[in-house]
Write a protein that holds these residues in place. Structure first.
Motif, mmCIF file in Angstrom:
data_model
loop_
_atom_site.group_PDB
_atom_site.id
_atom_site.type_symbol
_atom_site.label_atom_id
_atom_site.label_comp_id
_atom_site.label_asym_id
_atom_site.label_seq_id
_atom_site.Cartn_x
_atom_site.Cartn_y
_atom_site.Cartn_z
ATOM 1 N N UNK A 148 -73.434 -56.134 -4.103
ATOM 2 C CA UNK A 148 -74.637 -55.544 -3.505
ATOM 3 C C UNK A 148 -75.430 -56.604 -2.738
ATOM 4 N N UNK A 149 -75.543 -57.799 -3.292
ATOM 5 C CA UNK A 149 -76.258 -58.885 -2.615
ATOM 6 C C UNK A 149 -75.548 -59.298 -1.329
ATOM 7 N N UNK A 150 -74.237 -59.385 -1.374
ATOM 8 C CA UNK A 150 -73.468 -59.771 -0.187
ATOM 9 C C UNK A 150 -73.577 -58.736 0.924
ATOM 10 N N UNK A 151 -73.593 -57.467 0.544
ATOM 11 C CA UNK A 151 -73.594 -56.383 1.525
ATOM 12 C C UNK A 151 -75.015 -56.034 1.971
ATOM 13 N N UNK A 152 -75.989 -56.281 1.103
ATOM 14 C CA UNK A 152 -77.363 -55.937 1.435
ATOM 15 C C UNK A 152 -77.710 -54.500 1.087
ATOM 16 N N UNK A 153 -77.131 -54.020 -0.009
ATOM 17 C CA UNK A 153 -77.416 -52.669 -0.500
ATOM 18 C C UNK A 153 -77.767 -52.760 -1.981
ATOM 19 N N UNK A 154 -78.074 -51.627 -2.584
ATOM 20 C CA UNK A 154 -78.398 -51.602 -4.012
ATOM 21 C C UNK A 154 -77.129 -51.469 -4.850
ATOM 22 N N UNK A 155 -77.247 -51.806 -6.117
ATOM 23 C CA UNK A 155 -76.139 -51.620 -7.053
ATOM 24 C C UNK A 155 -75.797 -50.132 -7.138
ATOM 25 N N UNK A 156 -76.804 -49.276 -7.032
ATOM 26 C CA UNK A 156 -76.577 -47.833 -7.053
ATOM 27 C C UNK A 156 -75.671 -47.421 -5.895
ATOM 28 N N UNK B 59 -68.918 -40.888 -4.755
ATOM 29 C CA UNK B 59 -70.042 -39.948 -4.659
ATOM 30 C C UNK B 59 -70.652 -39.985 -3.274
ATOM 31 N N UNK B 60 -70.446 -41.077 -2.548
ATOM 32 C CA UNK B 60 -70.916 -41.174 -1.171
ATOM 33 C C UNK B 60 -69.998 -42.114 -0.395
ATOM 34 N N UNK B 61 -69.894 -41.836 0.894
ATOM 35 C CA UNK B 61 -69.097 -42.694 1.782
ATOM 36 C C UNK B 61 -69.987 -43.817 2.304
ATOM 37 N N UNK B 62 -69.390 -44.935 2.582
ATOM 38 C CA UNK B 62 -70.118 -46.071 3.149
ATOM 39 C C UNK B 62 -70.451 -45.730 4.596
ATOM 40 N N UNK B 63 -71.707 -45.954 4.988
ATOM 41 C CA UNK B 63 -72.096 -45.665 6.367
ATOM 42 C C UNK B 63 -71.330 -46.578 7.323
ATOM 43 N N UNK B 64 -71.084 -46.058 8.520
ATOM 44 C CA UNK B 64 -70.345 -46.836 9.525
ATOM 45 C C UNK B 64 -70.999 -48.184 9.777
ATOM 46 N N UNK B 65 -72.324 -48.216 9.796
ATOM 47 C CA UNK B 65 -73.024 -49.459 10.112
ATOM 48 C C UNK B 65 -72.842 -50.520 9.026
ATOM 49 N N UNK B 66 -72.558 -50.096 7.802
ATOM 50 C CA UNK B 66 -72.398 -51.039 6.683
ATOM 51 C C UNK B 66 -70.938 -51.439 6.450
ATOM 52 N N UNK B 67 -70.002 -50.714 7.020
ATOM 53 C CA UNK B 67 -68.587 -51.003 6.738
ATOM 54 C C UNK B 67 -68.172 -52.427 7.079
ATOM 55 N N UNK B 68 -68.594 -52.991 8.217
ATOM 56 C CA UNK B 68 -68.209 -54.389 8.480
ATOM 57 C C UNK B 68 -68.738 -55.361 7.428
ATOM 58 N N UNK B 69 -69.918 -55.084 6.895
ATOM 59 C CA UNK B 69 -70.481 -55.953 5.854
ATOM 60 C C UNK B 69 -69.658 -55.859 4.572
ATOM 61 N N UNK C 215 -67.821 -54.082 13.704
ATOM 62 C CA UNK C 215 -66.876 -53.029 13.334
ATOM 63 C C UNK C 215 -65.957 -52.884 14.535
ATOM 64 N N UNK C 216 -64.762 -53.433 14.448
ATOM 65 C CA UNK C 216 -63.867 -53.472 15.586
ATOM 66 C C UNK C 216 -63.326 -52.098 15.966
ATOM 67 N N UNK C 217 -63.578 -51.082 15.145
ATOM 68 C CA UNK C 217 -63.183 -49.725 15.515
ATOM 69 C C UNK C 217 -64.266 -49.055 16.360
ATOM 70 N N UNK C 218 -65.415 -49.709 16.510
ATOM 71 C CA UNK C 218 -66.510 -49.205 17.338
ATOM 72 C C UNK C 218 -66.459 -49.938 18.678
ATOM 73 N N UNK C 219 -66.324 -49.172 19.774
ATOM 74 C CA UNK C 219 -66.138 -49.773 21.103
ATOM 75 C C UNK C 219 -67.288 -50.702 21.500
ATOM 76 N N UNK C 220 -68.532 -50.291 21.228
ATOM 77 C CA UNK C 220 -69.679 -51.115 21.603
ATOM 78 C C UNK C 220 -69.690 -52.427 20.826
ATOM 79 N N UNK C 221 -69.491 -52.332 19.505
ATOM 80 C CA UNK C 221 -69.510 -53.547 18.687
ATOM 81 C C UNK C 221 -68.347 -54.465 19.044
ATOM 82 N N UNK C 222 -67.183 -53.876 19.284
ATOM 83 C CA UNK C 222 -66.019 -54.689 19.658
ATOM 84 C C UNK C 222 -66.294 -55.423 20.972
ATOM 85 N N UNK C 223 -66.893 -54.725 21.956
ATOM 86 C CA UNK C 223 -67.193 -55.349 23.248
ATOM 87 C C UNK C 223 -68.155 -56.526 23.075
ATOM 88 N N UNK C 224 -69.165 -56.339 22.231
ATOM 89 C CA UNK C 224 -70.114 -57.435 21.990
ATOM 90 C C UNK C 224 -69.399 -58.592 21.304
#
Length: 130
Positions: free
Chosen positions: A30-38, A47-57, A92-101
């Motif tokens: 959780x500390x490495x990713x920047x999310x809660x233990x929950x 119970x929930x999918x990881x958001x696209x924005x957090x997947x690279x983390x 997230x290399x599967x996202x065109x904008x992020x990959x371009x950056x």
């Protein structure tokens, strides 16, 4: 319910197995990713999918190849470990904008700052403020 030989292992189970293989607690991940233990628990228990924005983390923290979490959610592809830490871009290399950056010839810190801005803008647009 455990998967049959022909069905993929749920993403959550794979995430938990990877975390344990790296000898990480839910708290340390959780500390490495920047999310809660929950949030870690919810993802590991499917119970929930990881958001696209957090997947690279998550991929970086779990030393996974870029895009492997998205592939697992999309088509059941097993999570794949990165060969080296240089295989782990912040983007997230599967996202065109992020990959371009990420592929720009800029210092890494600048690329990360731009990607963070792109993610913040996308989140703002999803909330209807953009």
């Amino acid at each position: 319910m455990s998967p049959t030989p022909d069905s993929p292992t749920p993403v959550g189970e794979q995430l938990k197995a990877r975390r344990e293989k790296l000898d990480l607690t839910q708290g340390s991940l959780a500390s490495l990713v920047g999310v809660t233990v929950t949030s870690i628990s919810a993802a590991e228990n499917s119970r929930s999918a990881i958001s696209r924005s957090k997947r690279p983390l998550w991929e970086r923290a779990l030393q996974l190849k870029p895009g492997t979490i998205s592939a697992a959610y999309n088509d059941g592809t097993p999570l794949e470990a990165a060969q080296t830490l240089t295989d782990l871009p912040y983007a997230d290399m599967s996202d065109a904008k992020e990959r371009a950056v990420w592929e720009m010839e800029l210092p890494v810190a600048d690329r990360i700052e731009i990607i963070d801005a792109v993610r913040a803008r996308a989140a703002q647009q999803r909330r209807g403020h953009g």
